[in-house]
Design a protein around this motif. Sequence first.
Motif, PDB file in Angstrom:
ATOM      1  N   VAL A 251      13.952  16.484  19.936  1.00  0.00           N
ATOM      2  CA  VAL A 251      12.721  16.879  19.406  1.00  0.00           C
ATOM      3  C   VAL A 251      11.742  17.555  20.258  1.00  0.00           C
ATOM      4  CG1 VAL A 251      10.926  16.162  18.146  1.00  0.00           C
ATOM      5  CG2 VAL A 251      13.014  15.168  17.292  1.00  0.00           C
ATOM      6  N   LYS A 252      11.598  18.848  20.001  1.00  0.00           N
ATOM      7  CA  LYS A 252      10.516  19.262  20.908  1.00  0.00           C
ATOM      8  C   LYS A 252       9.534  20.013  19.877  1.00  0.00           C
ATOM      9  CE  LYS A 252      14.267  21.202  24.161  1.00  0.00           C
ATOM     10  NZ  LYS A 252      14.745  22.494  24.466  1.00  0.00           N
ATOM     11  N   LEU A 253       8.202  19.860  20.746  1.00  0.00           N
ATOM     12  CA  LEU A 253       7.073  20.331  20.052  1.00  0.00           C
ATOM     13  C   LEU A 253       7.177  21.723  19.716  1.00  0.00           C
ATOM     14  CD1 LEU A 253       4.060  18.355  21.873  1.00  0.00           C
ATOM     15  CD2 LEU A 253       5.539  17.643  19.866  1.00  0.00           C
ATOM     16  N   MET A 254       7.508  22.636  20.682  1.00  0.00           N
ATOM     17  CA  MET A 254       7.501  24.091  20.207  1.00  0.00           C
ATOM     18  C   MET A 254       8.404  24.342  19.111  1.00  0.00           C
ATOM     19  SD  MET A 254       5.205  25.183  22.319  1.00  0.00           S
ATOM     20  CE  MET A 254       4.401  23.798  23.238  1.00  0.00           C
ATOM     21  N   LYS A 255       9.458  23.296  19.022  1.00  0.00           N
ATOM     22  CA  LYS A 255      10.562  23.738  17.728  1.00  0.00           C
ATOM     23  C   LYS A 255       9.765  23.108  16.108  1.00  0.00           C
ATOM     24  CE  LYS A 255      14.171  21.441  19.252  1.00  0.00           C
ATOM     25  NZ  LYS A 255      15.615  21.009  19.130  1.00  0.00           N
ATOM     26  N   SER A 256       9.350  22.077  16.467  1.00  0.00           N
ATOM     27  CA  SER A 256       8.985  21.207  15.428  1.00  0.00           C
ATOM     28  C   SER A 256       7.609  21.775  14.687  1.00  0.00           C
ATOM     29  CB  SER A 256       8.819  19.854  15.737  1.00  0.00           C
ATOM     30  OG  SER A 256       7.646  19.782  16.556  1.00  0.00           O
ATOM     31  N   THR A 257       6.936  22.552  15.347  1.00  0.00           N
ATOM     32  CA  THR A 257       5.483  22.933  15.160  1.00  0.00           C
ATOM     33  C   THR A 257       4.505  21.985  15.681  1.00  0.00           C
ATOM     34  OG1 THR A 257       5.157  22.105  12.839  1.00  0.00           O
ATOM     35  CG2 THR A 257       6.186  24.446  13.024  1.00  0.00           C
ATOM     36  N   GLY A 258       4.823  20.961  16.395  1.00  0.00           N
ATOM     37  CA  GLY A 258       3.932  20.358  16.944  1.00  0.00           C
ATOM     38  C   GLY A 258       4.008  18.561  16.828  1.00  0.00           C
ATOM     39  N   LYS A 263       6.672  13.698  14.944  1.00  0.00           N
ATOM     40  CA  LYS A 263       6.634  12.201  14.695  1.00  0.00           C
ATOM     41  C   LYS A 263       7.514  11.889  13.525  1.00  0.00           C
ATOM     42  CE  LYS A 263       3.797   8.058  14.594  1.00  0.00           C
ATOM     43  NZ  LYS A 263       4.401   7.649  13.081  1.00  0.00           N
ATOM     44  N   ARG A 264       7.283  12.776  12.511  1.00  0.00           N
ATOM     45  CA  ARG A 264       7.885  12.378  11.266  1.00  0.00           C
ATOM     46  C   ARG A 264       9.455  12.654  11.419  1.00  0.00           C
ATOM     47  NH1 ARG A 264       7.123  16.726   6.845  1.00  0.00           N
ATOM     48  NH2 ARG A 264       8.537  15.522   5.630  1.00  0.00           N
ATOM     49  N   MET A 265       9.861  13.603  12.401  1.00  0.00           N
ATOM     50  CA  MET A 265      11.391  13.688  12.652  1.00  0.00           C
ATOM     51  C   MET A 265      11.741  12.476  13.416  1.00  0.00           C
ATOM     52  SD  MET A 265      11.044  17.822  13.767  1.00  0.00           S
ATOM     53  CE  MET A 265      13.214  17.811  13.870  1.00  0.00           C
ATOM     54  N   LEU A 266      11.030  11.992  14.441  1.00  0.00           N
ATOM     55  CA  LEU A 266      11.583  10.821  15.264  1.00  0.00           C
ATOM     56  C   LEU A 266      11.728   9.652  14.232  1.00  0.00           C
ATOM     57  CD1 LEU A 266       9.547  11.549  18.412  1.00  0.00           C
ATOM     58  CD2 LEU A 266      12.193  11.717  18.163  1.00  0.00           C
ATOM     59  N   ASP A 267      10.410   9.365  13.207  1.00  0.00           N
ATOM     60  CA  ASP A 267      10.657   8.474  12.515  1.00  0.00           C
ATOM     61  C   ASP A 267      11.898   8.447  11.507  1.00  0.00           C
ATOM     62  OD1 ASP A 267       8.396   7.198  13.500  1.00  0.00           O
ATOM     63  OD2 ASP A 267       7.009   8.060  11.971  1.00  0.00           O
ATOM     64  N   TYR A 268      12.213   9.476  11.112  1.00  0.00           N
ATOM     65  CA  TYR A 268      13.371   9.759  10.256  1.00  0.00           C
ATOM     66  C   TYR A 268      14.587   9.450  10.992  1.00  0.00           C
ATOM     67  CZ  TYR A 268      16.598  12.027   6.983  1.00  0.00           C
ATOM     68  OH  TYR A 268      17.575  12.668   6.135  1.00  0.00           O
ATOM     69  N   ALA A 269      14.732  10.079  12.200  1.00  0.00           N
ATOM     70  CA  ALA A 269      16.051  10.033  12.938  1.00  0.00           C
ATOM     71  C   ALA A 269      16.087   8.499  13.222  1.00  0.00           C
ATOM     72  CB  ALA A 269      16.135  10.786  13.999  1.00  0.00           C
ATOM     73  N   MET A 277      15.443  12.152  21.175  1.00  0.00           N
ATOM     74  CA  MET A 277      15.190  12.363  22.577  1.00  0.00           C
ATOM     75  C   MET A 277      13.717  13.278  22.153  1.00  0.00           C
ATOM     76  SD  MET A 277      17.636  14.743  24.776  1.00  0.00           S
ATOM     77  CE  MET A 277      16.918  15.347  26.333  1.00  0.00           C
ATOM     78  N   ILE A 278      12.913  13.335  23.158  1.00  0.00           N
ATOM     79  CA  ILE A 278      11.756  14.196  23.118  1.00  0.00           C
ATOM     80  C   ILE A 278      11.611  15.170  24.394  1.00  0.00           C
ATOM     81  CG2 ILE A 278      10.394  12.263  24.510  1.00  0.00           C
ATOM     82  CD1 ILE A 278       8.715  14.491  21.552  1.00  0.00           C
ATOM     83  N   GLY A 279      11.944  16.353  24.313  1.00  0.00           N
ATOM     84  CA  GLY A 279      12.077  17.247  25.197  1.00  0.00           C
ATOM     85  C   GLY A 279      11.149  18.429  25.120  1.00  0.00           C
ATOM     86  N   CYS A 280      11.120  19.486  26.231  1.00  0.00           N
ATOM     87  CA  CYS A 280      10.012  20.389  26.190  1.00  0.00           C
ATOM     88  C   CYS A 280      11.026  21.688  26.450  1.00  0.00           C
ATOM     89  CB  CYS A 280       9.122  20.057  27.280  1.00  0.00           C
ATOM     90  SG  CYS A 280       9.748  19.828  28.939  1.00  0.00           S
ATOM     91  N   MET A 281      10.074  22.693  26.333  1.00  0.00           N
ATOM     92  CA  MET A 281      10.600  24.005  26.996  1.00  0.00           C
ATOM     93  C   MET A 281       9.949  24.294  28.447  1.00  0.00           C
ATOM     94  SD  MET A 281      11.965  25.182  24.728  1.00  0.00           S
ATOM     95  CE  MET A 281      12.146  25.082  22.509  1.00  0.00           C
ATOM     96  N   HIS A 293       3.132  11.108  24.709  1.00  0.00           N
ATOM     97  CA  HIS A 293       2.684  10.117  23.920  1.00  0.00           C
ATOM     98  C   HIS A 293       3.612   9.632  22.840  1.00  0.00           C
ATOM     99  CE1 HIS A 293      -1.615   9.801  25.294  1.00  0.00           C
ATOM    100  NE2 HIS A 293      -1.412  11.243  25.840  1.00  0.00           N
ATOM    101  N   LEU A 294       4.650  10.662  22.406  1.00  0.00           N
ATOM    102  CA  LEU A 294       5.748  10.293  21.532  1.00  0.00           C
ATOM    103  C   LEU A 294       7.046   9.657  22.016  1.00  0.00           C
ATOM    104  CD1 LEU A 294       5.731  13.416  19.324  1.00  0.00           C
ATOM    105  CD2 LEU A 294       4.735  11.440  18.730  1.00  0.00           C
ATOM    106  N   SER A 295       7.128   9.592  23.509  1.00  0.00           N
ATOM    107  CA  SER A 295       8.324   9.086  24.049  1.00  0.00           C
ATOM    108  C   SER A 295       8.758   7.679  23.998  1.00  0.00           C
ATOM    109  CB  SER A 295       8.332   9.510  25.549  1.00  0.00           C
ATOM    110  OG  SER A 295       7.221   8.813  26.205  1.00  0.00           O
ATOM    111  N   SER A 296       7.611   6.731  23.441  1.00  0.00           N
ATOM    112  CA  SER A 296       8.069   5.506  23.346  1.00  0.00           C
ATOM    113  C   SER A 296       9.116   5.473  21.967  1.00  0.00           C
ATOM    114  CB  SER A 296       7.023   4.560  23.009  1.00  0.00           C
ATOM    115  OG  SER A 296       6.517   4.122  24.192  1.00  0.00           O
ATOM    116  N   LEU A 297       8.842   6.262  21.097  1.00  0.00           N
ATOM    117  CA  LEU A 297       9.728   6.434  19.806  1.00  0.00           C
ATOM    118  C   LEU A 297      11.076   7.125  20.074  1.00  0.00           C
ATOM    119  CD1 LEU A 297       7.170   8.287  17.656  1.00  0.00           C
ATOM    120  CD2 LEU A 297       7.771   5.878  17.857  1.00  0.00           C
ATOM    121  N   THR A 298      11.500   7.326  21.497  1.00  0.00           N
ATOM    122  CA  THR A 298      12.939   7.770  21.714  1.00  0.00           C
ATOM    123  C   THR A 298      13.602   7.044  22.704  1.00  0.00           C
ATOM    124  OG1 THR A 298      12.072   9.162  23.573  1.00  0.00           O
ATOM    125  CG2 THR A 298      11.833  10.013  21.520  1.00  0.00           C
ATOM    126  N   GLN A 299      14.904   7.274  22.772  1.00  0.00           N
ATOM    127  CA  GLN A 299      15.687   6.680  23.977  1.00  0.00           C
ATOM    128  C   GLN A 299      15.831   7.422  25.210  1.00  0.00           C
ATOM    129  OE1 GLN A 299      17.829   6.859  20.645  1.00  0.00           O
ATOM    130  NE2 GLN A 299      16.559   5.164  20.247  1.00  0.00           N
TER     131      GLN A 299
END
Length: 338
Positions: A251-258, A263-269, A277-281, A293-299
Motif C-alpha cells: 500500500v502506498k499513499l500516492m496510489k491509495s489517495t492518501g 488505512k482502510r486497505m491495510l485493515d481489510y488486508a 506492506m507500506i511503501g513509497c515512491m 505512522h501506518l507502519s505498525s499495521l504492516t509486516q
Amino acid sequence: MKLSFSPYTLELRHTFTVAAGSRVTTPVVFTQIEHDGVIGYGEASMPPYLGESQESVLNFLAKVNLSRFSDPLDIDGILSFIDHLAPGNNAAKASLDIALHDLASKMAGMPLYRFLGIGIQAVPDTSYTIGIDTPERVKEKVKEASEFNLLKIKLGSANDKEIVEAIRSMTNKPLCADINQGWQDKAFALDMIHWLKELGFKFIEQPLPKELTDDIAWLTSQSPLPIIADEGIKRFDDLVKFLGAYSGVNVKLMKSTGIYEAKRMLDYANKAGAKTMIGCMTESSCAVSAAAHLSSLTQYADLDGPFLIKNNPFEDIRLENGKIIISDTPGIGVNPRK
Ligand code: MG
C-alpha cells in the motif's frame, strides 16, 4: 481553511532504473492547508509511469476550494468532496489527504498514529531499494545501505542473476525482489523464485504484468515465497477485486489517495490474513513520515524515498536499528528545513 501549493523537483542520488525505465529526478508538488494559524503539510509525487504530472496535479489543486470547510476534523466530508471533483488524480488527492491529516492531528495535539488509533510497538524494519545497475555499481549501493537490515532488489532485466550474485557476494542480509511487472512468463517466474528463495529472499513484488491476473494467481499458488501486489492494486476497490490473486499488498499513499484509504486497505488486508506492506515512491520526508505512522499495521515497510534523494526540503527522517523513528510531536512530525 486555506490551501496553497508549489511544484518542486526531487534530485536522485543515483540514476534510478527499474524494469520500465530510468530517471534522475522525480517531480513533486508540496501542499499546505492552513487553519487558525496551524499549517498541515502534504506532498504529491509523480513517477512518470503512473500518468500524473506536475501540470495535472497543479490543475487539480487549482479546482479545490476549501474555504467552504471550517472544521479540519471533518476529514470524511472534506476527502469525499475532493475525491468527487474528478476521477484519478491519486497523488494530487494524497497531497491533500496528507496535509489535512497533519493539520487535524496537530489541532488534536496528537502524533498522527495516535490520532488514527494505531500503536508504534510493531514497526517493521524498512528496506532500502537497489535499482537495476551494473554489478559494480550495485556493489557500491550495498555499501551505502549499511544502516538497513533488509534490501529490496529491483529485478526484471536481462542480467537479474548477475545482479543477485553481485549483491550476495557483498552481504548476507535478508533480501526481497521487486520485479515491477518485468517477467513475462509464469513458468520462468516460478523458476526464478525458487532460485531466489535458496539465496535468502523473503518475498517477491509484482513479478508479472498486472493484467495477467490468472497467471499471477497460479504463480501465488505455486510459489515458495509470498507474492506481493504493487502496480496491480492501487485503491480499496482494486484490493477487494484482486487481493485473492496475491499473498499480500504493498500500500502506498500516492496510489491509495492518501492516509484515509491506505488505512482502510491495510485493515481489510490484515483481516483477510494477507501480508501487508507500506511503501513509497521517490518522496521527501513529508509524505514518507506520514506513511510511517501506518507502519505498525504492516509486516514490511519500504519507506526509503528520502534516503534516495539529495535535496530533501524537509528535515531528515532518522533511522535506528533499521527502523524509521516515528515522531511523537503532533501531526506527521516534519518541518521544512530551515
Ligand atoms: Mg514496487
